[in-house]
Scaffold this motif. Structure first.
Motif, PDB file in Angstrom:
ATOM      1  N   GLY A  76     -68.267 -35.631 -25.169  1.00 25.36           N
ATOM      2  CA  GLY A  76     -68.646 -35.384 -23.789  1.00 25.36           C
ATOM      3  C   GLY A  76     -67.812 -36.179 -22.810  1.00 25.36           C
ATOM      4  O   GLY A  76     -67.263 -37.231 -23.146  1.00 25.36           O
ATOM      5  N   GLY A  77     -67.717 -35.672 -21.597  1.00 24.67           N
ATOM      6  CA  GLY A  77     -66.954 -36.361 -20.559  1.00 24.67           C
ATOM      7  C   GLY A  77     -67.134 -35.693 -19.214  1.00 24.67           C
ATOM      8  O   GLY A  77     -68.163 -35.079 -18.938  1.00 24.67           O
ATOM      9  N   GLY A  78     -66.128 -35.811 -18.371  1.00 21.85           N
ATOM     10  CA  GLY A  78     -66.184 -35.240 -17.040  1.00 21.85           C
ATOM     11  C   GLY A  78     -64.851 -34.632 -16.648  1.00 21.85           C
ATOM     12  O   GLY A  78     -63.819 -34.891 -17.274  1.00 21.85           O
ATOM     13  N   TRP A  79     -64.861 -33.815 -15.582  1.00 23.65           N
ATOM     14  CA  TRP A  79     -63.631 -33.202 -15.094  1.00 23.65           C
ATOM     15  C   TRP A  79     -63.736 -33.006 -13.599  1.00 23.65           C
ATOM     16  O   TRP A  79     -64.809 -32.935 -13.030  1.00 23.65           O
ATOM     17  CB  TRP A  79     -63.359 -31.862 -15.788  1.00 23.65           C
ATOM     18  CG  TRP A  79     -64.335 -30.762 -15.451  1.00 23.65           C
ATOM     19  CD1 TRP A  79     -65.607 -30.621 -15.921  1.00 23.65           C
ATOM     20  CD2 TRP A  79     -64.115 -29.644 -14.562  1.00 23.65           C
ATOM     21  NE1 TRP A  79     -66.204 -29.494 -15.395  1.00 23.65           N
ATOM     22  CE2 TRP A  79     -65.316 -28.875 -14.559  1.00 23.65           C
ATOM     23  CE3 TRP A  79     -63.039 -29.235 -13.782  1.00 23.65           C
ATOM     24  CZ2 TRP A  79     -65.452 -27.703 -13.796  1.00 23.65           C
ATOM     25  CZ3 TRP A  79     -63.178 -28.076 -13.025  1.00 23.65           C
ATOM     26  CH2 TRP A  79     -64.361 -27.324 -13.041  1.00 23.65           C
ATOM     27  N   ARG A  80     -62.569 -32.962 -12.956  1.00 24.68           N
ATOM     28  CA  ARG A  80     -62.466 -32.669 -11.529  1.00 24.68           C
ATOM     29  C   ARG A  80     -61.284 -31.716 -11.345  1.00 24.68           C
ATOM     30  O   ARG A  80     -60.306 -31.774 -12.084  1.00 24.68           O
ATOM     31  CB  ARG A  80     -62.207 -33.933 -10.694  1.00 24.68           C
ATOM     32  CG  ARG A  80     -63.172 -35.084 -10.896  1.00 24.68           C
ATOM     33  CD  ARG A  80     -64.603 -34.742 -10.560  1.00 24.68           C
ATOM     34  NE  ARG A  80     -64.820 -34.309  -9.196  1.00 24.68           N
ATOM     35  CZ  ARG A  80     -65.018 -35.126  -8.161  1.00 24.68           C
ATOM     36  NH1 ARG A  80     -64.996 -36.435  -8.324  1.00 24.68           N
ATOM     37  NH2 ARG A  80     -65.257 -34.641  -6.958  1.00 24.68           N
ATOM     38  N   ALA A  81     -61.384 -30.860 -10.336  1.00 21.18           N
ATOM     39  CA  ALA A  81     -60.284 -29.956 -10.002  1.00 21.18           C
ATOM     40  C   ALA A  81     -60.396 -29.605  -8.534  1.00 21.18           C
ATOM     41  O   ALA A  81     -61.450 -29.765  -7.917  1.00 21.18           O
ATOM     42  CB  ALA A  81     -60.327 -28.694 -10.864  1.00 21.18           C
ATOM     43  N   ASP A  82     -59.297 -29.118  -7.960  1.00 23.78           N
ATOM     44  CA  ASP A  82     -59.332 -28.724  -6.554  1.00 23.78           C
ATOM     45  C   ASP A  82     -58.607 -27.409  -6.354  1.00 23.78           C
ATOM     46  O   ASP A  82     -58.025 -26.845  -7.277  1.00 23.78           O
ATOM     47  CB  ASP A  82     -58.769 -29.827  -5.651  1.00 23.78           C
ATOM     48  CG  ASP A  82     -57.269 -30.048  -5.815  1.00 23.78           C
ATOM     49  OD1 ASP A  82     -56.613 -29.273  -6.558  1.00 23.78           O
ATOM     50  OD2 ASP A  82     -56.741 -30.991  -5.204  1.00 23.78           O
ATOM     51  N   GLY A  83     -58.646 -26.917  -5.120  1.00 25.64           N
ATOM     52  CA  GLY A  83     -58.052 -25.628  -4.806  1.00 25.64           C
ATOM     53  C   GLY A  83     -56.546 -25.640  -4.723  1.00 25.64           C
ATOM     54  O   GLY A  83     -55.938 -24.580  -4.563  1.00 25.64           O
TER      55      GLY A  83
END
Length: 281
Positions: A76-83
């Protein structure tokens, strides 16, 4: 991954997560894209993953928003993304499988961007090379009911909260100097409060990791920077010892933009509203 309070007890990160990416450079986004399109269950093609490995990317409305499902277990973990096409993932610890430690996927540390390719998604490194291809997973993920809740592996449903959390960011306000990967590296501190045990701060390292403190509780995660002051960061679970807690780590996690104003680092949210300021320590 959002901050999770664990009273008094420290979350111990196992040594297997030490395989990190090299010196950070400004992320090279692939193209203008919609990060909501990343939400789903994806077969991982390439990246030396075993056949059948599934990457589950859920939206901000879910507590566990990234999970990697291998034949022997889940990480398990996390993620971020943008436009703008930037992408950041963080899987902080290995898992145990048949009495053996399965290492964290170091290939995810190399990913700084994504690209939509029809029904598929491509995860790219800072040079634009494809690190892994994501193909829609059509079969259910096998789940051991003794270890995981059934919903943990189901394809995530996109909610209005997810769309809001991944909405396109506004540009940096005029007249400010956009932060870059090079100018962000270093220790940034806040004024200490009466009830704080240590100096509240965040320290952004050149290997794309960061650490910090709210005055009592340690925090850490990963970060990348892009053009125009764009910034993405993850934050890992931490303790929740009470003090005059400073939101330095929260500012970094919530920030979508950053600017340098003299010796100050200024964080902005997706609406380009100022979150807070730290100064070089």
């Amino acid at each position: 991954m959002r901050l999770i309070a664990v009273p008094v007890l420290l979350v111990v990160l196992l040594a297997g997560c030490a395989d990190r990416a090299g010196p950070i450079v400004d992320a090279v986004p692939a193209q203008a894209a919609d990060p909501v399109a990343l939400i789903g269950n994806w077969l991982v093609i390439g990246a030396d993953e075993e056949e059948g490995t599934v990457l589950r990317l859920a939206g901000p409305s879910q507590v566990s928003d990234l999970s990697l499902w291998r034949s022997c277990g889940q990480l398990g973990g996390g993620w971020r993304a943008d436009g703008a096409g930037m992408f950041l993932a963080d899987v902080p610890s290995p898992t145990l499988c048949a009495r053996n430690t399965v290492p964290s996927p170091s290939w995810l540390d190399r990913v700084t961007a994504y690209r939509l390719d029809g029904a598929d998604r491509e995860l790219l490194d800072a040079g634009g090379a494809v690190v892994a291809r994501l193909v829609p997973a059509t079969e259910p993920i096998p789940v051991n009911p003794k270890l995981y809740l059934p919903d943990a592996a189901k394809p995530p449903v996109v909610t209005d909260e997810d769309r809001q959390g991944l909405r396109p960011g506004a540009p940096l306000p005029a007249g400010l100097t956009p932060a870059t990967a090079e100018t962000l590296v270093g220790r940034w501190v806040a004024d200490a409060g009466v009830h704080q045990q240590v100096e509240p701060h965040v320290e952004l390292n050149a290997d794309s990791t960061w650490s910090g403190s709210d005055g009592c509780n340690p925090s850490r995660g990963r970060w990348i920077a892009g053009s125009g002051g764009t910034l993405l960061a993850t934050i890992r679970p931490s303790t929740n010892i009470g003090c005059d807690n400073h939101p330095a780590g929260g500012w970094l996690f919530d920030a979508r933009l950053a600017a340098i104003d003299g010796d100050q680092l200024v964080f902005f949210d997706a609406a380009a509203e100022e979150l807070g300021r730290l100064h070089r320590g």
